[in-house]
Design a protein around this motif. Structure first.
Motif, mmCIF file in Angstrom:
data_model
loop_
_atom_site.group_PDB
_atom_site.id
_atom_site.type_symbol
_atom_site.label_atom_id
_atom_site.label_comp_id
_atom_site.label_asym_id
_atom_site.label_seq_id
_atom_site.Cartn_x
_atom_site.Cartn_y
_atom_site.Cartn_z
ATOM 1 N N CYS A 112 20.296 -9.111 -5.581
ATOM 2 C CA CYS A 112 21.032 -7.850 -5.556
ATOM 3 C C CYS A 112 22.504 -8.144 -5.328
ATOM 4 C CB CYS A 112 20.491 -6.934 -4.452
ATOM 5 S SG CYS A 112 20.747 -7.559 -2.777
ATOM 6 N N GLU B 99 17.215 -6.722 -8.681
ATOM 7 C CA GLU B 99 16.502 -7.267 -9.828
ATOM 8 C C GLU B 99 15.573 -8.397 -9.397
ATOM 9 O OE1 GLU B 99 19.820 -6.827 -13.346
ATOM 10 O OE2 GLU B 99 19.966 -8.585 -12.048
ATOM 11 N N THR B 100 14.668 -8.769 -10.314
ATOM 12 C CA THR B 100 13.792 -9.923 -10.106
ATOM 13 C C THR B 100 13.801 -10.787 -11.349
ATOM 14 O OG1 THR B 100 11.827 -8.822 -10.978
ATOM 15 C CG2 THR B 100 12.245 -8.587 -8.616
ATOM 16 N N GLN B 101 13.393 -12.042 -11.177
ATOM 17 C CA GLN B 101 13.275 -12.952 -12.308
ATOM 18 C C GLN B 101 12.288 -14.041 -11.951
ATOM 19 O OE1 GLN B 101 16.957 -14.807 -13.536
ATOM 20 N NE2 GLN B 101 16.034 -15.737 -15.333
#
Length: 147
Positions: free
Chosen positions: A53, A138-140
């Motif tokens: 973030c 977000e994610t990854q």
């Protein structure tokens, strides 16, 4: 069209599945469980889930970064339940105001963790989204190998 979808699905689903390796490959990063990449020039056997973030303010005095740190401290024991061989890295960039938490697990542990929704990902993300000054949560999923 359905054969294109099926081909795409199989390609995505097998992205983290072990593939046969060439006996000529002699990299120390390659083990029997490793998945080769780049025509065998590299491989991986650990997968990382990143939660990231943006925070607000100066890194030394940021109230949003302080609040994120408290969430990490609170949830770290639950995060570490993902694998007995998990590594957790915290990254903070003071110039671009990035906060990242990277959890890396062995390939064998990744599937069960993914099936659980990367527990406690949802709870963690919900908590940091509620912090004033936090944005772009977000994610990854990526490979993460020490070389």
């Amino acid at each position: 069209l359905s054969s294109v979808f099926l081909t795409s699905f199989v390609a995505v689903a097998s992205a983290f599945s072990p593939q046969p390796t060439s006996p000529a490959r002699t990299s120390v990063a390659l083990s029997a469980e490793s998945v080769p990449l780049a025509n065998g020039a590299m491989s991986f056997n650990r997968v990382c889930r990143e939660w990231r973030c943006k925070y607000e303010g100066d890194k030394g005095t940021s109230e949003s970064l302080e609040a994120i740190a408290k969430v990490v401290d609170e949830m770290l024991p639950e995060i570490k339940k993902a694998s007995t061989d998990i590594t957790v890295n915290r990254l903070v960039c003071g110039s671009c105001l990035d906060f990242k938490l990277m959890m890396t697990v062995p390939l064998d542990d990744f599937g069960p963790w993914e099936e659980s929704g990367f527990a406690p990902e949802k709870e963690f993300l919900d908590k940091i989204k509620a912090i004033p000054g936090v944005s772009l949560v977000e994610t990854q999923t990526i490979t993460n190998m020490e070389i």
